[in-house]
Design a protein around this motif. Structure first.
Motif, short mmCIF file in Angstrom:
data_model
loop_
_atom_site.label_atom_id
_atom_site.label_comp_id
_atom_site.label_asym_id
_atom_site.label_seq_id
_atom_site.Cartn_x
_atom_site.Cartn_y
_atom_site.Cartn_z
N ASN A 1 0.81 -1.21 0.00
CA ASN A 1 0.00 0.00 0.00
C ASN A 1 0.85 1.26 0.00
O ASN A 1 0.52 2.24 -0.68
CB ASN A 1 -0.94 0.00 1.21
N LYS B 1 2.35 1.69 -3.48
CA LYS B 1 1.31 2.15 -4.40
C LYS B 1 1.04 3.64 -4.22
O LYS B 1 0.92 4.39 -5.19
CB LYS B 1 0.02 1.35 -4.18
N TYR B 2 0.98 4.07 -2.97
CA TYR B 2 0.73 5.48 -2.69
C TYR B 2 1.91 6.35 -3.15
O TYR B 2 1.71 7.44 -3.69
CB TYR B 2 0.48 5.68 -1.19
#
Length: 208
Positions: A72, A75-76
């Motif tokens: 995550n 991805k951010y």
């Protein structure tokens, strides 16, 4: 975590003489002044000096680090870089980020332009020969020295939300840092002064 905590507390670069001084190694362990001096090695670590209202601190920071971004977070980060630069990153590309720190400040530089060879025109040309690399030029939101770092030729983009600073570069290091990131989120970074040759060499090793 302890080093991050220390950085939050000791935020000023002023280093007076009246306050008590404590010293910490790279692991955040308190050590003697003698051990601090003995283990200080510019090839391996950097010594920082910070203070608050009551205490001064000498802190050793490891210059190189290998790590892994969780799915995550990675991805951010890619979404953040794309939004900042309008530059998409595909799933196979390796990422190289040159991060310009806040120091030295504009009033500390004697010359009108930096002679740092990472800013040479052949840097990117040779970097892209190594792998399928997406390169980003990011600067600290506290940096006031972009003209010195060839702003007219290099499109430095501000780390607006201080995401790179929060994830990788929380300490007030002089000169630039760089980070290499694989498509699976594994990363390597180097803090402080470095050359284009060093980036090329480490990119070849890390991305192979």
């Amino acid at each position: 975590m302890r080093l991050t905590f220390l950085f939050i507390i000791f935020t000023s670069l002023a280093f007076g003489q009246e306050k008590p001084i404590v010293f910490y190694n790279e692991s955040g362990e308190k050590i003697s002044k003698q051990m601090f001096i003995k283990t200080k090695d510019y090839n391996k670590n950097l010594d920082l000096y910070l203070e608050n209202d009551t205490t001064q601190i000498g802190l050793l920071i490891t210059r190189q680090k290998f790590g892994q971004l969780d799915k995550n977070t990675f991805k951010y980060l890619k979404s953040y870089l794309t939004e900042l630069t309008d530059n998409q990153i595909d799933s196979t590309q390796k990422i190289v980020i040159n991060y310009l720190t806040a120091y030295p400040k504009k009033n500390e530089t004697k010359n009108s332009r930096s002679g740092w060879n990472v800013l040479d025109r052949d840097y990117l040309k040779n970097l892209h020969k190594i792998e399928n690399i997406k390169q980003f030029w990011i600067h600290s939101s506290e940096c006031d020295n972009l003209e010195y770092n060839h702003q007219k030729r290099i499109n430095w983009i501000e780390d607006e939300d201080n995401l790179l600073k929060k994830l990788f570069f929380p300490y007030p290091i002089r000169y630039g840092n760089y980070i290499l990131i694989k498509p699976d989120g594994k990363f390597y970074y180097y803090l402080g002064e470095h050359s284009k040759y060093q980036i090329w060499e480490n990119a070849e090793k890390f991305f192979k």
